[in-house]
Design a protein around this motif. Structure first.
Motif, PDB file in Angstrom:
ATOM      1  N   GLU A  33       0.361  10.020   3.914  1.00 55.65           N
ATOM      2  CA  GLU A  33       0.996  11.336   3.840  1.00 55.65           C
ATOM      3  C   GLU A  33      -0.001  12.377   3.349  1.00 55.65           C
ATOM      4  O   GLU A  33      -0.065  13.494   3.865  1.00 55.65           O
ATOM      5  N   ALA A  34      -0.774  11.990   2.350  1.00 52.51           N
ATOM      6  CA  ALA A  34      -1.780  12.908   1.823  1.00 52.51           C
ATOM      7  C   ALA A  34      -2.770  13.292   2.924  1.00 52.51           C
ATOM      8  O   ALA A  34      -3.119  14.460   3.081  1.00 52.51           O
ATOM      9  N   ALA A  35      -3.199  12.287   3.705  1.00 52.11           N
ATOM     10  CA  ALA A  35      -4.159  12.558   4.779  1.00 52.11           C
ATOM     11  C   ALA A  35      -3.565  13.514   5.808  1.00 52.11           C
ATOM     12  O   ALA A  35      -4.216  14.456   6.264  1.00 52.11           O
ATOM     13  N   LEU A  36      -2.297  13.283   6.129  1.00 55.23           N
ATOM     14  CA  LEU A  36      -1.615  14.126   7.108  1.00 55.23           C
ATOM     15  C   LEU A  36      -1.543  15.569   6.623  1.00 55.23           C
ATOM     16  O   LEU A  36      -1.801  16.513   7.366  1.00 55.23           O
ATOM     17  N   LEU A  37      -1.184  15.725   5.337  1.00 55.44           N
ATOM     18  CA  LEU A  37      -1.061  17.073   4.775  1.00 55.44           C
ATOM     19  C   LEU A  37      -2.405  17.767   4.682  1.00 55.44           C
ATOM     20  O   LEU A  37      -2.489  18.986   4.650  1.00 55.44           O
TER      21      LEU A  37
ATOM     22  N   GLU B  57       1.920   6.834   0.752  1.00 54.41           N
ATOM     23  CA  GLU B  57       1.499   8.093   0.124  1.00 54.41           C
ATOM     24  C   GLU B  57       0.119   8.560   0.565  1.00 54.41           C
ATOM     25  O   GLU B  57      -0.086   9.733   0.825  1.00 54.41           O
ATOM     26  N   GLU B  58      -0.832   7.622   0.650  1.00 53.53           N
ATOM     27  CA  GLU B  58      -2.182   8.035   1.031  1.00 53.53           C
ATOM     28  C   GLU B  58      -2.186   8.587   2.450  1.00 53.53           C
ATOM     29  O   GLU B  58      -2.896   9.549   2.746  1.00 53.53           O
TER      30      GLU B  58
ATOM     31  N   ILE C 179      -8.062   6.014   6.687  1.00 55.36           N
ATOM     32  CA  ILE C 179      -7.336   5.701   5.455  1.00 55.36           C
ATOM     33  C   ILE C 179      -6.718   4.307   5.503  1.00 55.36           C
ATOM     34  O   ILE C 179      -6.982   3.469   4.648  1.00 55.36           O
TER      35      ILE C 179
ATOM     36  N   LEU D 137       0.821  -1.206   0.000  1.00 56.81           N
ATOM     37  CA  LEU D 137       0.000   0.000   0.000  1.00 56.81           C
ATOM     38  C   LEU D 137       0.859   1.262   0.000  1.00 56.81           C
ATOM     39  O   LEU D 137       0.478   2.281  -0.565  1.00 56.81           O
TER      40      LEU D 137
END
Lengths: 355, 285
Positions: B168-172, B165-166, B184, B162
């Protein structure tokens, strides 16, 4: 204001990915970080986002030092190269995510969220696909969902990592024109990473050329293209031929040394690198003057307004030349024709510095 | 396709079929045949017998404690291994696999040596009046040890695939670590989690060796279902032994069914992910 990077250094073990990077990006500009893969451009973007901590240096956004802040506090919009869409959520939920995870006090109401998400989806022209899942979208559509998702949290900066890298050529062109228009519309300070010089030249207000963890040059597309600050920039931007040359009487002489004036290796004249863009070479069928050198036509690609010729110089180097179609017909060239080339414009570097 | 002659193909299929039949299907059928040899009445009364009933309750209780513990351990271990490149990462990977490579009897014995009356911590525990060996805690410990790898082993490759990245995207986008995990990560690995839990549960309920060492075989008290089957069998009480054994067989069949259902689900999700990762855009944007 905008973004300011001061003395950013990033190491991975013994490998230094970024060395003392200093850069200031004015508010509202669209800036390209351009460089070959492994140059550190993506690392730099991730440092700005807070996904990678810098070993040294500070990151200021609108005058505010965010180096100590976690990614979730930085209010940066980030678009990943492979979109990183939440695969189990619809397009609508993807865009709404940033609003839904806010603490209760700051979270907009349901109606407000719906209204804002739909407004963003309209902006990226996807309002009809709100209920689709990412797997049901094309690459370009996914990219625009990722963009809408990043914009939903009203970031102060937008960062895009190779935003068009994974798309095919036609979609890439359309999408980058669209990004340019969108940027003009929303005026958000934006930084995008790319290894495609054409993309950087076409879209960006300003280009930052990165190589081996250092900034080679910062300038508008025109400045970077017309006045490359180093041999690297020259080579990286545009189709260039590289010649090894000797400096004799302060002038470069192309090709390997003739050996006539040399009494031994100690007396070798200083070497230089000469760059000539493929469209800056004149092609003649007869020798006229001393500046010319001989070559043989190896291959002709006749498609397009410019004819691309692949030539082999008398000393064995391959040279790429682009000439207008009319000139090509005038010369009546064919494979294995012998021609003479004259550089109209050239840039000479000795040890990576302009002479 | 293969180029083998039809005859060879059929011979191989028959051979595999005969092998499976002889070693799996016939024994399975004989379990039920023996259990029902004296009619459904004696079958059910064997199950209702108090010590059988107690064994069933103990098995379920031990699994109810061990499986959630291993779910949490497994999630933590796989999360760490998939997300961080830390010193000792490969050591942790090896440790996760340890229970697979150690004989269950040995792992049971280790607990006896550790917590038994003459063990390392035994006298101290006795002073506090805590009984671990020959009691529920020992059974749970042995079960946890033996079933530790199932959830972690299932989740490590899944999480590695997995990527981050997803998250990280959620965190950002402003999500907290917990929000990112529950909204996520967990939805993306849920089928894998369930798969691991089901296998873990099957092993927890069926474990014999390790539990046998620490249980003490006190009828009606510290006998789990597998242990109870053995006792009944040794007492020549075949109908009761096979009746209780049939419960384990049914559990195995249910596990098998759930497993194939989940494998189908995971396969479907993987196909969806693959289309998500294919970077071509045939229909323009």
């Amino acid at each position: 204001m905008g973004i300011e990077l001061n003395h950013i250094t990033k190491r991975y073990g013994s490998f230094t990915a970024l060395t003392d990077i200093g850069l200031s990006i004015p508010t509202g500009e669209l800036v390209a970080l351009l460089g070959p893969s492994g140059s550190g451009k993506t690392t730099l973007l991730r440092v700005i986002a807070g996904l990678e901590p810098a070993d040294e240096g500070s990151v200021l956004v609108d005058g505010d030092n965010i180096a100590a802040k976690s990614p979730r506090e930085r209010r940066v919009g980030f678009v990943f190269q492979h979109y990183a869409l939440f695969r189990h959520m619809t397009v609508f939920e993807n865009v709404a995510f940033g609003l839904r995870v806010r603490p209760r006090g700051q979270r907009p109401s349901k109606d407000e969220i719906r209204e804002r998400v739909m407004r963003l989806l309209t902006l990226v022209q996807l309002e009809n696909l709100a209920r689709r899942y990412p797997s049901q979208l094309s690459g370009g559509q996914r990219q625009r969902v990722a963009l809408a998702r990043a914009l939903a949290v009203e970031p102060s900066v937008l960062l895009l990592d190779e935003p068009f890298g994974a798309l095919d050529a036609r979609v890439r062109k359309e999408l980058r024109r669209w990004l340019r228009r969108l940027h003009d519309e929303i005026q958000l300070t934006s930084v995008f990473v790319t290894h495609d010089q054409e993309e950087a030249l076409e879209v960006a207000d300003r280009i930052v050329v990165v190589n081996e963890g250092k900034i080679e040059q910062v300038g508008t597309p025109e400045e970077v293209y017309r006045d490359p600050a180093s041999a690297f920039v020259y080579q990286f931007l545009g189709n260039v031929n590289l010649f090894h040359a000797r400096i004799e009487d302060g002038r470069p002489v192309l090709g390997p040394s003739s050996g006539e004036n040399n009494s031994g290796p100690e007396a070798e004249p200083p070497l230089a690198q000469v760059f000539v863009r493929s469209h800056s070479l004149d092609v003649h069928t007869h020798r006229q003057g001393n500046e010319m050198f001989g070559a043989r036509v190896e291959h002709i690609s006749p498609a397009g307004p410019f004819i691309k010729l692949e030539l082999k110089a008398t000393w064995g180097d391959y040279i790429e030349v682009a000439i207008p179609r009319e000139r090509y017909q005038e010369l009546g060239l064919s494979k294995n024709s012998d021609v003479f080339l004259a550089p109209k414009e050239m840039q000479v570097f000795a040890d990576n510095y302009v002479i | 396709m293969t180029t083998e002659p039809k005859a060879v193909q059929w011979a191989l299929i028959l051979l595999a079929g005969a092998f499976l039949g002889l070693f799996l299907l016939v024994p399975l059928a004989s379990v039920f045949a023996e259990a029902l040899a004296k009619g459904a009445g004696s079958y059910f009364s064997a199950l209702r017998e108090p010590s059988a009933w107690a064994a069933l309750r103990l098995t379920v209780l031990a699994a109810l404690i061990a499986v959630p513990l291993n779910l949490v351990f497994g999630l933590c271990a796989s999360w760490c291994i998939a997300h961080f490149d830390f010193r000792g990462r490969s050591l942790l990977l090896t440790l996760v696999d340890l229970p697979f490579s150690v004989s269950p009897v040995i792992s049971g014995l280790v607990y006896v040596l550790l917590f038994g009356l003459h063990g390392l911590l035994g006298p101290w525990l006795a002073k506090l009046d805590i009984q671990v060996i020959f009691a529920l805690p020992g059974i749970v410990l042995a079960t946890v040890f033996v079933t530790f790898p199932f959830v972690a082993r299932e989740l490590i490759p899944l999480m590695e695939e997995l990527g981050t990245e997803e998250e990280e995207a959620a965190l950002l986008l402003g999500a907290s670590g917990w929000q990112s995990f529950f909204r996520i990560t967990l939805p993306n690995i849920k089928w894998g989690v369930l798969y691991g839990v089901i296998l873990c549960n099957a092993r927890a309920m069926g474990e014999f060796g390790a539990v046998s060492v620490v249980s003490g075989h006190i009828r009606g008290k510290t006998n789990t279902v597998p242990l109870h089957v053995e006792i009944l069998y040794n007492e020549y009480n075949f109908v009761a032994a096979f009746a209780v054994a049939s419960v384990l067989a049914l559990l195995a069949l249910a596990t098998l069914a759930a497993k194939s259902l989940l494998e189908w689900q995971i396969g479907r999700q993987r196909r969806v992910d693959d289309t998500l990762r294919t970077e071509e855009t045939v229909h323009g944007y």
